[in-house]
Design a protein around this motif. Sequence first.
Motif, mmCIF file in Angstrom:
data_model
loop_
_atom_site.group_PDB
_atom_site.id
_atom_site.type_symbol
_atom_site.label_atom_id
_atom_site.label_comp_id
_atom_site.label_asym_id
_atom_site.label_seq_id
_atom_site.Cartn_x
_atom_site.Cartn_y
_atom_site.Cartn_z
ATOM 1 N N ARG A 74 0.829 -1.206 0.000
ATOM 2 C CA ARG A 74 0.000 0.000 0.000
ATOM 3 C C ARG A 74 0.868 1.263 0.000
ATOM 4 O O ARG A 74 0.546 2.250 -0.644
ATOM 5 C CB ARG A 74 -0.930 -0.022 1.211
ATOM 6 C CG ARG A 74 -2.042 1.009 1.125
ATOM 7 C CD ARG A 74 -3.182 0.706 2.096
ATOM 8 N NE ARG A 74 -2.722 0.638 3.468
ATOM 9 C CZ ARG A 74 -2.787 -0.448 4.231
ATOM 10 N NH1 ARG A 74 -3.281 -1.581 3.744
ATOM 11 N NH2 ARG A 74 -2.359 -0.434 5.485
ATOM 12 N N ARG A 75 1.990 1.229 0.719
ATOM 13 C CA ARG A 75 2.895 2.386 0.721
ATOM 14 C C ARG A 75 3.510 2.604 -0.665
ATOM 15 O O ARG A 75 3.640 3.736 -1.131
ATOM 16 C CB ARG A 75 3.991 2.182 1.767
ATOM 17 C CG ARG A 75 3.519 2.349 3.204
ATOM 18 C CD ARG A 75 4.695 2.453 4.157
ATOM 19 N NE ARG A 75 5.472 1.208 4.199
ATOM 20 C CZ ARG A 75 5.227 0.206 5.048
ATOM 21 N NH1 ARG A 75 4.216 0.297 5.914
ATOM 22 N NH2 ARG A 75 5.977 -0.881 5.045
ATOM 23 N N ALA A 76 3.897 1.512 -1.323
ATOM 24 C CA ALA A 76 4.474 1.640 -2.664
ATOM 25 C C ALA A 76 3.438 2.179 -3.652
ATOM 26 O O ALA A 76 3.741 3.043 -4.489
ATOM 27 C CB ALA A 76 5.003 0.288 -3.139
ATOM 28 N N VAL A 77 2.206 1.682 -3.543
ATOM 29 C CA VAL A 77 1.131 2.158 -4.424
ATOM 30 C C VAL A 77 0.848 3.636 -4.166
ATOM 31 O O VAL A 77 0.625 4.423 -5.096
ATOM 32 C CB VAL A 77 -0.139 1.310 -4.219
ATOM 33 C CG1 VAL A 77 -1.335 1.949 -4.923
ATOM 34 C CG2 VAL A 77 0.077 -0.101 -4.746
ATOM 35 N N GLY A 78 0.870 4.037 -2.895
ATOM 36 C CA GLY A 78 0.658 5.448 -2.568
ATOM 37 C C GLY A 78 1.713 6.342 -3.192
ATOM 38 O O GLY A 78 1.414 7.443 -3.672
ATOM 39 N N LEU A 79 2.972 5.870 -3.201
ATOM 40 C CA LEU A 79 4.048 6.640 -3.822
ATOM 41 C C LEU A 79 3.837 6.738 -5.334
ATOM 42 O O LEU A 79 4.047 7.803 -5.934
ATOM 43 C CB LEU A 79 5.395 5.991 -3.509
ATOM 44 C CG LEU A 79 6.638 6.698 -4.068
ATOM 45 C CD1 LEU A 79 6.712 8.139 -3.559
ATOM 46 C CD2 LEU A 79 7.910 5.928 -3.699
ATOM 47 N N GLU A 80 3.418 5.636 -5.953
ATOM 48 C CA GLU A 80 3.119 5.667 -7.390
ATOM 49 C C GLU A 80 2.054 6.711 -7.701
ATOM 50 O O GLU A 80 2.190 7.511 -8.635
ATOM 51 C CB GLU A 80 2.626 4.293 -7.860
ATOM 52 C CG GLU A 80 3.690 3.222 -7.965
ATOM 53 C CD GLU A 80 3.117 1.927 -8.527
ATOM 54 O OE1 GLU A 80 2.590 1.964 -9.653
ATOM 55 O OE2 GLU A 80 3.183 0.892 -7.833
#
Length: 542
Positions: free
Chosen positions: A396-402
């Motif tokens: 979820r953190r990686a998706v938020g950064l994307e």
Amino acid sequence: MRKSALLAVCLLALAGWWPAQPAFAHAVLSAASPQQGSVVPAAPERVVLRFSENVQVVPGRSQVIGPDGKRISEGDPEITAEGLVIKVRPAERPLGTYLVSYRIISADSHPVSGAYTFSVGAPSENAPTAPVEEVAQSVQTATAVTKWLGYAGLSLALGPVLVLALWWPRRLSRAGPVRLARGGLALIAAATLAGLWLQAPASSGAGLFDVAPAELRQVLSSDFGLTLSARLALLAIAAALVGRLRRAAGGRPALLLAALTAGILVTWPLTGHPAAGPQAWLLIVADTAHLAAMSVWLGGLVALAVFLLRRAETRELRLILPAWSRWAAFAVYWLVAAGAIQALIQLGTLDALFSSTYGRLILLKTGLLAVVLAVAFVSRRLVQRGIAAATPARLRRAVGLELAITVLVLAASAVLVQTTTGRTVDVEAVAAQRSRGFVETLNSRLYAVQFEIFPATVGEYNTLHAFAYTPEGKPLKVLEWKVSVSLPAQGVEAIDAPVATVVDNQGLGAVTFPIAGDWQLSMTLRVSEIDQATVTTTVPVR
């Protein structure tokens, strides 16, 4: 010596032109309807300009201004057998003085500009002046924001729809994704309505809220307005169908939504650069695929981050995430491929990638996209290794950064679609550079004189070719030409430039500019034994 040379030039010119029709050095306005200075009983539906030779239109530089100071010309002029035809809409206040201004390229690549007025009913107390030709900054900014909102709405609508159709667990409530999808559709509708409004001041050159009902009617009846109206209708149908979409519940709603989505997506290229570019059909297909891929990828990420990664169980995520990863990879491939096709066609040359604003925006967008893809690669590795399903917070953190970086990508896209494409050559600038000359039209109470100084550089060999017309636009015989140039800033007094009448309304002579600077040119034309008038202008010499 100079007078002898001038006489020889004039004799050669007369020998070359007699008995044939004069061969003009550049296009001159030979006739106009309505005529210059005329008073007509009713407002015309079009203005026709006829030049002495074939001309090329400079986009956005020919216009008709109504008595209220607003631009009433519809689009760029058309070149027909009659001449240069400028279509006009009825002005809000039709009685008064109208201004016609034009900027064209003559057959010899020289830029030619001019303006004249005519009146309907009676002349105005003050003739209108041409407004700044660029779109108002407030309108440009609002249009960019509107484009961004439209792209965001596409992602918010398409992502949840895809998740509902393919991967949504039956045990979870569908209310959240349905609301998000309808919110995205509503955002697209709001952006579309704003786009319809903004098209009016963008066309007239007025401010953000200076819009007349007639201007809105014109927008709605145009191809642009009809296309966006069709988009609004498709959005309404899609909003009604979203609530009926269920995974594995039958293909009819899904197929209908897919068709509606394609119809909605294609309205963007139909109202943008692709429809007006070379290989229009290819650009329209590529842009539609580009938008679809962007919406699937970004919208899917939103649905993952907001719903599935928070609500789905580990066993469900082990099935959903690999399937989504394949869809995301497919979308990214299409996103890059379709974007590359558009860039290759719209840029035209490799140099435009670095020298044009359009090219630099593509480089910026590509750089941001590369960062997003790097983060997406990390996310994909988490899915492939099975880590994402077990620890969804990490994904979820990686998706938020994307998603955070893609906000900037969408902003770059919103500006890009308003920017002149790299392949579009500014024909006026190119022609001016090639000609290196100075062209202008000056007006007095007795005449209008259109002249060219070529090449307008330091030295003695600058040819002046002038044409005189009556205020009504008819050729005017000149009895005597008096031309001089001075440079007060450098203390250079007036230098006479001998000019001889060649054929009735045409003068030919030579001008000397000893040094570079902004030279003051004075031109006096005697048109009878007692009538003469002087006009002045500034000639930049570099």
